[in-house]
Design a protein around this motif. Structure first.
Motif, mmCIF file in Angstrom:
data_model
loop_
_atom_site.group_PDB
_atom_site.id
_atom_site.type_symbol
_atom_site.label_atom_id
_atom_site.label_comp_id
_atom_site.label_asym_id
_atom_site.label_seq_id
_atom_site.Cartn_x
_atom_site.Cartn_y
_atom_site.Cartn_z
ATOM 1 N N VAL A 83 0.838 -1.206 0.000
ATOM 2 C CA VAL A 83 0.000 0.000 0.000
ATOM 3 C C VAL A 83 0.868 1.249 0.000
ATOM 4 O O VAL A 83 0.648 2.179 -0.781
ATOM 5 N N ARG A 84 1.863 1.286 0.870
ATOM 6 C CA ARG A 84 2.737 2.462 0.954
ATOM 7 C C ARG A 84 3.444 2.729 -0.368
ATOM 8 O O ARG A 84 3.436 3.864 -0.869
ATOM 9 N N GLN A 85 4.061 1.702 -0.926
ATOM 10 C CA GLN A 85 4.826 1.909 -2.158
ATOM 11 C C GLN A 85 3.940 2.334 -3.311
ATOM 12 O O GLN A 85 4.328 3.197 -4.112
ATOM 13 N N ASN A 86 2.752 1.760 -3.420
ATOM 14 C CA ASN A 86 1.852 2.142 -4.509
ATOM 15 C C ASN A 86 1.358 3.569 -4.361
ATOM 16 O O ASN A 86 1.344 4.326 -5.337
ATOM 17 N N LEU A 87 0.949 3.945 -3.151
ATOM 18 C CA LEU A 87 0.415 5.292 -2.967
ATOM 19 C C LEU A 87 1.497 6.353 -3.111
ATOM 20 O O LEU A 87 1.257 7.423 -3.681
ATOM 21 N N VAL A 88 2.696 6.072 -2.596
ATOM 22 C CA VAL A 88 3.802 7.028 -2.759
ATOM 23 C C VAL A 88 4.146 7.208 -4.234
ATOM 24 O O VAL A 88 4.485 8.304 -4.682
ATOM 25 N N ALA A 89 4.033 6.117 -5.008
ATOM 26 C CA ALA A 89 4.325 6.187 -6.443
ATOM 27 C C ALA A 89 3.169 6.760 -7.253
ATOM 28 O O ALA A 89 3.298 6.967 -8.461
ATOM 29 N N GLY A 90 2.037 7.005 -6.587
ATOM 30 C CA GLY A 90 0.891 7.567 -7.283
ATOM 31 C C GLY A 90 0.012 6.548 -7.963
ATOM 32 O O GLY A 90 -0.902 6.907 -8.713
ATOM 33 N N ASN A 91 0.254 5.270 -7.708
ATOM 34 C CA ASN A 91 -0.574 4.207 -8.285
ATOM 35 C C ASN A 91 -1.718 3.893 -7.326
ATOM 36 O O ASN A 91 -1.506 3.333 -6.254
#
Length: 231
Positions: free
Chosen positions: A115-123
């Motif tokens: 969740v963190r990596q996707n949201l930080v990447a804008g996905n």
């Protein structure tokens, strides 16, 4: 009965870590309210992603992840020191503790990594069903289920503890953890999502007190056995 000093040490430190994790989780809630609030869920995943805060998520998730292995190790240690007649009951508790760990550990690790990596990447694709503030998300479904199994494990532990005053205190505190988990699963079935709802408070508040108190007293109990093992 003599017990392995290694088992007692592992159990003692597991109880300490579980206690610190539970206290850290409570502190994380306070930090979310006063210092590092995360974005509220309005149904718009794009707006949520723009205000997403990794720190706001981590202050509650990281301590909760500490509890997961510590609780399993604690229950395993209690199984090792249980009287022979009570071992089957504690073994059942250990099995349910493992189920709790598998569900909740996966749930929190998804928050820390996927969740963190996707949201930080804008996905944001598919993220609405996973994020923590969405009370109708997969996260909360698994959360209620996982802590229900933790409570069931605590309930079986309560059945096995009744030898002296200290064990009686632990017994009733673990019984309260069981009740809190049972109320949580009722909350999920009824669709209770507000933290100000009396039924939600009835499940959350007892856990915040009873769980760290029970694990702290378990540390005292195992420390006492450790001292007896060298006397």
């Amino acid at each position: 009965m003599e017990h392995s000093r290694l088992t007692l040490r592992v159990g003692f430190w597991a109880a300490v870590l579980a206690t610190l994790g539970a206290i850290g989780f409570a502190i994380g809630i306070v930090l979310n309210i006063a210092v590092v609030p995360g974005p509220t869920w309005t149904g718009d995943i794009q707006a949520y992603a723009r205000g997403y805060s990794s720190m706001a998520m981590a202050v509650t998730v990281a301590p909760s992840l500490v509890i997961v292995p510590a609780y399993v190790a604690l229950v395993g240690s209690l199984y090792a020191v249980a009287p022979v007649a009570k071992k089957p009951i504690v073994l059942i508790a250990l099995a349910f503790a493992a189920v709790y760990a598998a569900i909740v550990g996966t749930n929190y690790f998804l928050q820390l990594i996927a969740v963190r990596q996707n949201l930080v990447a804008g996905n944001t694709n598919g993220m609405a069903l996973l994020i923590m503030p969405n009370n109708h998300s997969v996260f909360w479904t698994l959360e209620f289920l996982g802590y229900f199994w933790q409570g069931v494990a605590a309930g079986f532990l309560a059945l096995a503890l009744a030898h002296d005053r200290l064990q009686l205190w632990i017994r009733w505190l673990f019984a309260a953890v069981f009740v809190a988990g049972a109320i949580g699963i009722v909350d999920s079935i009824l669709g209770v999502t507000s933290f100000t709802d009396p039924l939600m408070i009835a499940g959350t508040a007892p856990w915040l007190v009873a769980f760290p108190a029970a694990t702290l007293l378990c540390a005292v109990y195992l420390r006492r056995l450790l001292r007896l093992s060298v006397s």
